[in-house]
Enzyme design. Sequence first.
Site, PDB file in Angstrom:
ATOM      1  N   SER A  21       2.114  -2.585  -5.919  1.00  0.00           N
ATOM      2  CA  SER A  21       0.769  -3.111  -5.654  1.00  0.00           C
ATOM      3  C   SER A  21       0.539  -3.144  -4.146  1.00  0.00           C
ATOM      4  CB  SER A  21       0.636  -4.497  -6.288  1.00  0.00           C
ATOM      5  OG  SER A  21      -0.706  -4.923  -6.267  1.00  0.00           O
ATOM      6  N   ASN A  22      -0.409  -3.891  -3.672  1.00  0.00           N
ATOM      7  CA  ASN A  22      -0.679  -4.027  -2.240  1.00  0.00           C
ATOM      8  C   ASN A  22      -1.184  -5.438  -1.972  1.00  0.00           C
ATOM      9  OD1 ASN A  22      -3.743  -4.057  -2.340  1.00  0.00           O
ATOM     10  ND2 ASN A  22      -3.286  -2.150  -3.406  1.00  0.00           N
ATOM     11  N   SER A  23      -1.383  -5.771  -0.700  1.00  0.00           N
ATOM     12  CA  SER A  23      -1.656  -7.163  -0.355  1.00  0.00           C
ATOM     13  C   SER A  23      -3.148  -7.515  -0.306  1.00  0.00           C
ATOM     14  CB  SER A  23      -0.993  -7.504   0.981  1.00  0.00           C
ATOM     15  OG  SER A  23      -1.447  -6.592   1.952  1.00  0.00           O
ATOM     16  N   SER A  24      -3.997  -6.714  -0.927  1.00  0.00           N
ATOM     17  CA  SER A  24      -5.425  -7.048  -0.953  1.00  0.00           C
ATOM     18  C   SER A  24      -5.635  -8.432  -1.576  1.00  0.00           C
ATOM     19  CB  SER A  24      -6.181  -6.006  -1.785  1.00  0.00           C
ATOM     20  OG  SER A  24      -7.474  -6.472  -2.076  1.00  0.00           O
TER      21      SER A  24
END
Length: 205
Positions: A21-24
Amino acid sequence: MKILISAGPTREHIDPVRFISNSSSGQMGYAIAAAALRRGHEVILVSGPVNLPAPEGVQLVKIISAADMAEAMKKYFPECNCCIMSAAVADYRPVQVFDQKMKKSPGNMFLELERTEDILKSLGSMKKSSQLLIGFAAESENLLANASGKLARKNLDWIVANKLSDGFAKSTNVCVVLGRNGEEIPFSERPKTELAEGLLDTFGI
Ligand code: CTP
């Protein structure tokens, strides 16, 4: 207007407990949704996993993966006047998803990834001339050149370009908005809630 907004990250599962995933944080998309609701628009918010309350009055559609988000966005886009794609969609997902939690074994492990659908590009090819389509570009270099390339390639009306160091997972943002008719509108650093109002003014909605 009926406005479709995407927000937050997607999760691409490897097994039942692990994912890429990513840190959005979803803050930008949620702020745009709240601002659009305050202006009396009807809002469908397609959101990845975030720690934010749904703005009052929104139709919230919760999704996990890029494939889920693609399905929801393509379902709702035809009935909407405008779509703002602020989600940080994973560009790749594991080729193989394990049903059971993976066990470790000696040595290195290799994870094969495949491309996910470019949702914004798909929406750009479905778009009618009466519909507004807006994207985001998070770039670490060549901000304006990369963003204007995406504006053209994905058939967008507007693109919000921000330097990766400036906006991701923070409560403020600095950006430049590029329009399909050559507009170039800079926004100095401000809270995302305030930026959301400025963006909607720019898009005329
Ligand atoms: N986007 C999308 N589907 C994807 C990836 C991105 O719809 N699979 C959308 C994002 O929501 C954003 C825009 O495309 O509005 C730009 O995303 P970005 O990751 O900055 O660019 P990419 O198109 O993925 O290009 P690159 O990896 O070359 O930077």
